[in-house]
Design an enzyme around this catalytic site. Sequence first.
Site, short mmCIF file in Angstrom:
data_model
loop_
_atom_site.label_atom_id
_atom_site.label_comp_id
_atom_site.label_asym_id
_atom_site.label_seq_id
_atom_site.Cartn_x
_atom_site.Cartn_y
_atom_site.Cartn_z
N CYS A 1 -9.33 -7.07 1.60
CA CYS A 1 -9.82 -5.77 2.04
C CYS A 1 -11.29 -5.56 1.73
CB CYS A 1 -9.01 -4.66 1.39
SG CYS A 1 -7.28 -5.04 1.28
N ASN B 1 -4.91 -9.44 -8.01
CA ASN B 1 -5.00 -10.14 -6.73
C ASN B 1 -6.25 -10.99 -6.59
OD1 ASN B 1 -5.70 -7.21 -6.72
ND2 ASN B 1 -6.77 -7.77 -4.86
N GLN C 1 1.38 -9.06 -6.16
CA GLN C 1 1.01 -10.48 -6.23
C GLN C 1 1.98 -11.28 -7.09
OE1 GLN C 1 -1.40 -12.23 -4.67
NE2 GLN C 1 -2.29 -10.49 -3.60
N SER D 1 5.56 -6.45 -1.92
CA SER D 1 5.22 -6.57 -0.50
C SER D 1 5.67 -7.93 0.04
CB SER D 1 3.70 -6.42 -0.34
OG SER D 1 3.35 -6.60 1.01
N THR E 1 0.84 -1.21 0.00
CA THR E 1 0.00 0.00 0.00
C THR E 1 0.87 1.25 0.00
OG1 THR E 1 -1.73 -1.19 1.17
CG2 THR E 1 -1.83 1.21 1.26
N1 PLP Z 1 -1.54 -4.45 -4.28
C1 PLP Z 1 -2.00 -5.69 -4.47
C2 PLP Z 1 -2.17 -6.20 -5.86
C3 PLP Z 1 -2.30 -6.51 -3.38
O1 PLP Z 1 -2.77 -7.74 -3.58
C4 PLP Z 1 -2.13 -5.98 -2.07
C5 PLP Z 1 -2.50 -6.78 -0.89
O2 PLP Z 1 -3.45 -7.54 -0.92
C6 PLP Z 1 -1.64 -4.68 -1.93
C7 PLP Z 1 -1.36 -3.94 -3.06
C8 PLP Z 1 -1.41 -4.09 -0.58
O3 PLP Z 1 -0.27 -4.67 0.03
P1 PLP Z 1 0.02 -4.53 1.58
O4 PLP Z 1 -0.94 -5.41 2.28
O5 PLP Z 1 1.44 -4.99 1.76
O6 PLP Z 1 -0.15 -3.09 1.94
#
Ligand code: PLP
Length: 387
Positions: free
Chosen positions: A326, A152, A180, A200, A73
């Site tokens: 989320c 994702n 991902q 991440s 994020t």
């Molecule tokens: N982008 C994608 C494609 C994701 O799948 C996720 C998490 O599910 C994120 C961003 C956010 O990552 P983080 O949980 O490390 O903030």
Amino acid sequence: MTRIYMDNAATTATDPQVVEAMQPYFTEVYGNPSSFHSFGREARNGVTEARDKVADLIGADHAKEIIFTSGGTESDNYAIKGVAEKLKDSGKHIITSSVEHHAVLHTCQYLEKKGYEVTYLPVDEDGFVNPADLQDAIREDTILITIMMANNEVGTIQPISEIGEIAKENDVVFHTDAVQAVGSIPVDVNELNVDLLSLSGHKFHSPKGVGALYVRKGTPIEKYLHGGAQERDRRATTENVAGIVGLGAAAEIAQEGLEEKQEKLTKLRDKLITGIQEEIDEVKLNGHRNKRLPNNVNFSIKYIEGESILMKLDLEGVGASSGSACTSGSLEPSHVLLAMGLCHEVAHGSLRLSLSKYSTEEEVDKVLDILPKVVSDLRAMSPIYNK
Ligand code: PLP
């Protein structure tokens, strides 16, 4: 009851080897990496080694191009807001896709409120962006293209290299959210023609709360956190040393085992897909059949709600998801499935099963045994299913 975890797109278990690599950084190597003395130097070495490993995993030319962050994020926010701020005098147009993670979509919506204009490219029924649409959308004032590498929810892998080529030809900065993809499929920033890439750690067996943003040398980007001069004066705050060391260890392990892992997961994924198609009628595979992440299975199971399937599976000890972690708390249908042209009812009945290197064939068999029963029980209660 033995439990089965099939929600690895939400997060993965930390690899015990990663935990072991981190351990000394809590108790023995506790110095501040910015400190001059030996305590600081030791911590700094840990961060430096981790930076090299992350750079290696994604084929970066220089370790300096890696900025550690708190996760996907933050990396997405940093990339998009950082470029938007830096280039605001050259233009205020951004291009993204309609199937991005909320970390990208909500950041773009925030910028719209600040006077930027955002084009949300449509996708086809498999979730692909059409590079020709991108070409058409580029304008004189376009400053940034941000399109994810792998989705994702449905696992579709975008033609990032081609998209990057278009961005390059048009001299527009290109960011990809590869959260991902990294650790799951080969990722090389040069082959992909990207300027910025988010990753991440917790998606590939490092702890939560640590990630990175790749910033190609020379990319125009404003600094993110103001304060000290950490991360080459781009992101202030004392480094999360243990987390960064964990991310480095996870990157090294992911790189070593990538081919083997891909092969194993593709087999398990395909067994799940064909098993579900054979055992349950009226299902629709979401995402492309092959150009998808090796660990992703996503089905719409008609005539029932995704949430009720998840509850029943949970009672049987199976952890799954109806989309992204989320949004699964809300009853809104997935924006990804709607963008792919699914109607509300079908989008509501979606189930995502996501695997990791720890998944086994026995677990897949067990899920293939449990799921058809769960579905037939729920359909028996469904007023709209009459068979
Ligand atoms: N982008 C994608 C494609 C994701 O799948 C996720 C998490 O599910 C994120 C961003 C956010 O990552 P983080 O949980 O490390 O903030």
